[in-house]
Design a protein around this motif. Structure first.
Motif, PDB file in Angstrom:
ATOM      1  N   LEU A  96       0.804  -1.191   0.031  1.00 28.82           N
ATOM      2  CA  LEU A  96       0.155  -0.066   0.027  1.00 28.82           C
ATOM      3  C   LEU A  96       0.974   1.024   0.029  1.00 28.82           C
ATOM      4  CD1 LEU A  96      -3.103  -0.909   2.598  1.00 28.82           C
ATOM      5  CD2 LEU A  96      -2.942  -0.620  -0.036  1.00 28.82           C
ATOM      6  N   TRP A  97       2.052   1.193   0.747  1.00 24.07           N
ATOM      7  CA  TRP A  97       2.815   2.320   1.069  1.00 24.07           C
ATOM      8  C   TRP A  97       3.283   2.750  -0.643  1.00 24.07           C
ATOM      9  CZ3 TRP A  97       4.948   6.216   3.185  1.00 24.07           C
ATOM     10  CH2 TRP A  97       6.363   6.803   3.082  1.00 24.07           C
ATOM     11  N   LEU A  98       3.963   1.533  -1.374  1.00 23.20           N
ATOM     12  CA  LEU A  98       4.403   1.882  -2.599  1.00 23.20           C
ATOM     13  C   LEU A  98       3.224   2.368  -3.568  1.00 23.20           C
ATOM     14  CD1 LEU A  98       6.966  -1.095  -2.911  1.00 23.20           C
ATOM     15  CD2 LEU A  98       7.324   1.480  -2.558  1.00 23.20           C
ATOM     16  N   ALA A  99       2.269   1.561  -3.480  1.00 23.28           N
ATOM     17  CA  ALA A  99       1.091   1.914  -4.431  1.00 23.28           C
ATOM     18  C   ALA A  99       0.484   3.301  -4.263  1.00 23.28           C
ATOM     19  CB  ALA A  99      -0.087   0.958  -4.210  1.00 23.28           C
ATOM     20  N   GLY A 100       0.614   3.729  -2.859  1.00 23.75           N
ATOM     21  CA  GLY A 100      -0.131   5.125  -2.561  1.00 23.75           C
ATOM     22  C   GLY A 100       0.820   6.187  -3.104  1.00 23.75           C
ATOM     23  N   LEU A 101       2.297   5.940  -3.115  1.00 25.35           N
ATOM     24  CA  LEU A 101       3.300   6.877  -3.641  1.00 25.35           C
ATOM     25  C   LEU A 101       3.115   7.037  -4.982  1.00 25.35           C
ATOM     26  CD1 LEU A 101       6.461   6.298  -1.400  1.00 25.35           C
ATOM     27  CD2 LEU A 101       4.589   8.210  -1.060  1.00 25.35           C
ATOM     28  N   ALA A 102       3.064   5.827  -5.714  1.00 23.20           N
ATOM     29  CA  ALA A 102       3.089   5.803  -7.045  1.00 23.20           C
ATOM     30  C   ALA A 102       1.733   6.377  -7.409  1.00 23.20           C
ATOM     31  CB  ALA A 102       3.198   4.571  -7.499  1.00 23.20           C
ATOM     32  N   ILE A 112      -3.620   6.948   1.009  1.00 20.77           N
ATOM     33  CA  ILE A 112      -3.241   5.623   1.091  1.00 20.77           C
ATOM     34  C   ILE A 112      -1.667   5.404   1.449  1.00 20.77           C
ATOM     35  CG2 ILE A 112      -2.916   3.350  -0.077  1.00 20.77           C
ATOM     36  CD1 ILE A 112      -5.735   3.664   0.190  1.00 20.77           C
ATOM     37  N   SER A 113      -0.849   6.088   1.245  1.00 21.07           N
ATOM     38  CA  SER A 113       0.494   6.240   1.447  1.00 21.07           C
ATOM     39  C   SER A 113       0.625   6.339   2.983  1.00 21.07           C
ATOM     40  CB  SER A 113       1.365   7.064   0.677  1.00 21.07           C
ATOM     41  OG  SER A 113       0.940   8.414   0.459  1.00 21.07           O
ATOM     42  N   VAL A 114      -0.169   7.459   3.561  1.00 16.13           N
ATOM     43  CA  VAL A 114       0.077   7.710   5.010  1.00 16.13           C
ATOM     44  C   VAL A 114      -0.622   6.631   5.728  1.00 16.13           C
ATOM     45  CG1 VAL A 114      -0.259   9.392   6.882  1.00 16.13           C
ATOM     46  CG2 VAL A 114       0.276   9.992   4.511  1.00 16.13           C
ATOM     47  N   LEU A 115      -1.726   6.064   5.205  1.00 16.64           N
ATOM     48  CA  LEU A 115      -2.326   4.955   5.843  1.00 16.64           C
ATOM     49  C   LEU A 115      -1.313   3.943   6.159  1.00 16.64           C
ATOM     50  CD1 LEU A 115      -5.320   4.058   6.712  1.00 16.64           C
ATOM     51  CD2 LEU A 115      -5.094   2.855   4.364  1.00 16.64           C
ATOM     52  N   ALA A 116      -0.481   3.538   5.430  1.00 18.62           N
ATOM     53  CA  ALA A 116       0.424   2.333   5.263  1.00 18.62           C
ATOM     54  C   ALA A 116       1.496   2.646   6.249  1.00 18.62           C
ATOM     55  CB  ALA A 116       1.032   2.400   4.285  1.00 18.62           C
ATOM     56  N   ILE A 117       1.530   3.876   6.873  1.00 13.59           N
ATOM     57  CA  ILE A 117       2.706   4.090   8.058  1.00 13.59           C
ATOM     58  C   ILE A 117       1.965   3.438   9.223  1.00 13.59           C
ATOM     59  CG2 ILE A 117       3.554   5.803   9.379  1.00 13.59           C
ATOM     60  CD1 ILE A 117       3.803   7.554   6.795  1.00 13.59           C
ATOM     61  N   THR A 171       0.746   4.455  12.215  1.00  9.92           N
ATOM     62  CA  THR A 171       0.727   4.659  13.790  1.00  9.92           C
ATOM     63  C   THR A 171      -0.342   5.653  13.865  1.00  9.92           C
ATOM     64  OG1 THR A 171       2.045   6.735  13.051  1.00  9.92           O
ATOM     65  CG2 THR A 171       3.224   4.929  13.720  1.00  9.92           C
ATOM     66  N   VAL A 172      -0.740   5.835  15.170  1.00 12.79           N
ATOM     67  CA  VAL A 172      -1.931   6.518  15.740  1.00 12.79           C
ATOM     68  C   VAL A 172      -2.039   8.008  15.007  1.00 12.79           C
ATOM     69  CG1 VAL A 172      -3.281   7.501  17.470  1.00 12.79           C
ATOM     70  CG2 VAL A 172      -2.228   5.152  17.689  1.00 12.79           C
ATOM     71  N   PRO A 173      -0.975   8.700  15.106  1.00  9.47           N
ATOM     72  CA  PRO A 173      -0.910  10.037  14.557  1.00  9.47           C
ATOM     73  C   PRO A 173      -1.130   9.884  12.962  1.00  9.47           C
ATOM     74  CG  PRO A 173       0.926   9.675  16.058  1.00  9.47           C
ATOM     75  CD  PRO A 173       0.448   8.602  15.831  1.00  9.47           C
ATOM     76  N   ALA A 174      -0.741   9.126  12.403  1.00 10.12           N
ATOM     77  CA  ALA A 174      -0.929   8.780  10.744  1.00 10.12           C
ATOM     78  C   ALA A 174      -2.357   8.394  10.488  1.00 10.12           C
ATOM     79  CB  ALA A 174      -0.017   7.676  10.399  1.00 10.12           C
ATOM     80  N   ILE A 175      -2.860   7.751  11.413  1.00 10.45           N
ATOM     81  CA  ILE A 175      -4.168   7.389  11.132  1.00 10.45           C
ATOM     82  C   ILE A 175      -5.097   8.743  11.393  1.00 10.45           C
ATOM     83  CG2 ILE A 175      -6.114   6.088  11.711  1.00 10.45           C
ATOM     84  CD1 ILE A 175      -4.196   4.458  10.297  1.00 10.45           C
TER      85      ILE A 175
END
Lengths: 115, 500
Positions: B281-287, B318-323, B325-329
């Motif tokens: 998700l991290w990679l797909a989000g950034l792309a 999506i890319s931040v979701l993949a991180i 953590t609570v602050p990210a969500i």
């Protein structure tokens, strides 16, 4: 034996469905989706395990089969049927609006891959 | 009455949609409009009550038919669900207001379909049962098929066919995943599934992993993440504007499901599946973020540009979701609110601008002067500032928060560079689009059409949400943080029992 037969049936149906889904004409795609949904329905149906000789209704026999997949597959069939009906109407509408039955609505560009 | 609050966001649109189909309403458009508006206002009140209720207490459960968990279907009414239900209600009200400009008369069933769509959306947000989620997906999808075709025309038929076919294939994959999960876990209650996953034997993990992969595919398709995004620009840009504004929440349903289903299923840090799909998700989000920004620059019409802006927001989410953590969500939730409201406002604004440009419509070429350049120009600048993320509007706060969410050094470098580069590209594209629309004029006379009061009200109302999200930023941020913390401990769901 029953398991093998069932998995072959589901596999073949899925393969045919995916193949038809990749065609360029709306009718073939529709058939593909229908086959795919048959395969999916069978798959749901057997997700409770394949058994023989077990009661479907509580109290009629000592051992009974899992009733939930039957309820799920019924829901899936009804929804799939409605969606297919909608898709047929949409395909006819697209054929009328765009002048051809290509899924991209291109006219005469890719005649060679007709269904 | 208050104990039945969780189910009302599903029941009210269902009833109003059914009533709207009856002859007394079908005969006269004005009756439909009033009744539809009244239903949406009622829904808004219910959603606000639900939000207040959920923000005071812990998450509550509603047992349908009072069957005990985990055998019956359960509705989960927590902060996350309440927040998204309110967002959908606000959007629907704006879409209703805008459509009063005459767009709702283009087809017979605009108002009933809008209510059915809301029923599906609210159901998807509230349900705690995976098969029930599928059913509500189908409800919202079939309404969205109808709404996408609202008004007819070639572009809609073409985009509609793609949209319907892709989503039907997606539904098939969803069902496969469901059946596989049921076969392994023997339950469909999401919280119960999570419990059983944490107790699985290693030999069965592979099946769950396969099912989770299929679910990822389905939710990715709904959210329009990179390889599955091709349907979105043409579908959203060809839909009627009020419909496109309502659809702005649809990609967020994918994001919501990733949060809810994956966040709950693999919440236990002990399972080997704990971080399932995060790297992907991290990679797909950034792309997605990068390619969508290029799409924004390349877009040749304003509506397409806005559709790509929706993709930009999906990529950031999506890319931040993949991180994870609570602050990210929490940042994801805040940005979700902001990006949905602003994207909807932009879809409506694009149509208002197109109406005044005659035959060139929303294509980004020189055209005749607008009838109300000052008014529309101001609205466009406000919307553009919000969407790019310039101070003082909510985009700025949201983006800063997203950037802060990246904690590791490698994450920071990747997220900051991609997010900031895409913001720059969006800024360039919007500047160019704005100067073309408002300044590159030919010598024709301005048309006589001026924007209707209802349509203006809808655009201004949605745009006002952006400063409101900043002014009440503290409260909203606290709410988002509390929501993210609540999501961290979803296993309470199974032990808490119902309060029906």
């Amino acid at each position: 034996m029953m398991e093998l037969l069932m998995s072959i049936v589901i596999g073949v149906l899925t393969a045919c469905g995916v193949l038809m889904l990749l065609r360029a004409r709306t009718f073939a795609v529709m058939l593909g989706l229908t086959m795919l949904s048959y395969a999916v329905n069978l798959f749901i149906f057997v997700s409770g395990g394949l058994t023989a000789g077990k009661g479907a209704v509580l109290g009629r026999s000592d051992i009974y089969s899992d009733p939930l997949p039957q309820a799920l597959v019924l829901t899936a069939i009804v929804i799939g049927f409605a969606m297919t009906a909608f898709l047929v109407i949409l395909a006819i509408r697209a054929r009328a609006d765009l002048g051809n039955d290509h899924v991209d609505g291109n006219s005469g560009k890719s005649q060679e891959d007709s269904a | 009455m208050m104990q039945h609050l969780p189910i009302l966001p599903i029941l009210v649109p269902l009833l109003s949609a059914a009533l709207l189909l009856l002859p007394p309403f079908q005969a006269k458009l004005s009756r439909q409009r009033w009744f539809s508006g009244a239903g949406l206002l009622l829904l808004l009140v219910i959603s606000v009550l639900g939000l207040v209720e959920s923000s005071t207490g812990a998450s509550s459960f509603y047992l349908l038919g009072n069957w005990p968990q985990p055998f019956g279907i359960v509705l989960v009414h927590d902060r996350l669900a309440a927040m998204f239900v309110l967002l959908a209600a606000v959007l629907a009200l704006a879409a209703w207001l805008f459509s009063l400009g005459g767009e709702d008369g283009l087809g017979a069933f605009y108002h009933p379909l809008l209510h059915f769509l809301l029923m599906g959306i609210n159901g998807a947000f509230l349900t705690g049962d995976l098969f029930n989620l599928f059913v509500f997906f189908e409800v919202l999808l079939i309404s969205s098929y109808g709404l996408l075709m609202h008004g007819g025309g070639k572009a809609r038929a073409r985009a509609g066919l793609h949209y319907v076919l892709l989503n039907l294939a997606g539904s098939a994959v969803f069902l496969l995943a469901l059946a596989l999960l049921y076969a392994v876990l023997g339950t469909l209650n999401i919280a119960d599934m999570a419990l059983r996953i944490s107790q699985l034997e290693p030999s069965q993990l592979l099946l769950v992993k396969a099912a989770a992969g299929m679910l990822l595919l389905v939710f990715g398709l709904k959210a329009a993440v990179l390889p599955l995004h091709f349907w979105l620009p043409s579908a959203y840009s060809s839909a009627a504007p009020a419909v496109a504004a309502m659809f702005a929440v649809m990609t967020k349903i994918g994001v919501y499901c990733l949060l809810r289903v994956f966040g709950t299923l693999f919440a236990d840090p002990g399972t080997p599946l704990h971080d399932f799909g995060q790297q992907l998700l991290w990679l797909a989000g950034l792309a997605t973020l990068l390619l969508a920004a290029i799409g924004v620059v390349a877009a040749q019409s304003l509506k397409k540009l806005v559709a790509y802006l929706v993709l930009v927001s999906v990529g950031s989410l999506i890319s931040v979701l993949a991180i994870g953590t609570v602050p990210a969500i929490a940042a994801v939730l805040y940005y979700c609110l902001h990006s949905t409201l602003i994207a909807a406002a932009l879809f409506l604004l694009a149509d208002v601008i197109a109406q005044q440009r005659g035959t060139v419509a929303d294509r980004l070429v020189s055209g005749r002067p607008l009838q109300q350049p000052l008014l529309l120009g101001t609205l466009f600048i406000v919307a553009a500032l919000a969407v790019v993320g310039m101070p003082p509007l909510s985009g700025f706060v949201g983006k800063i928060w997203l950037l802060q969410a990246a904690t590791g050094t490698a994450d920071k470098v990747a997220l900051w560079s991609v997010l900031l580069c895409s913001s720059l590209l969006v800024l360039i594209a919007l500047t160019r689009a704005g100067s073309t629309l408002f300044w590159r004029l030919n010598r024709q006379q301005a048309g006589a059409e001026s924007v209707g009061h209802m349509q203006l009200g809808a655009v201004v109302g949605l745009l006002l949400c952006s400063p409101l999200l900043v002014i009440f930023g503290d409260a909203v941020m606290h709410f988002c943080l509390a929501t993210a913390q609540q999501l961290e401990m979803p296993l309470v769901a199974i032990t808490a029992g119902g309060n029906h």
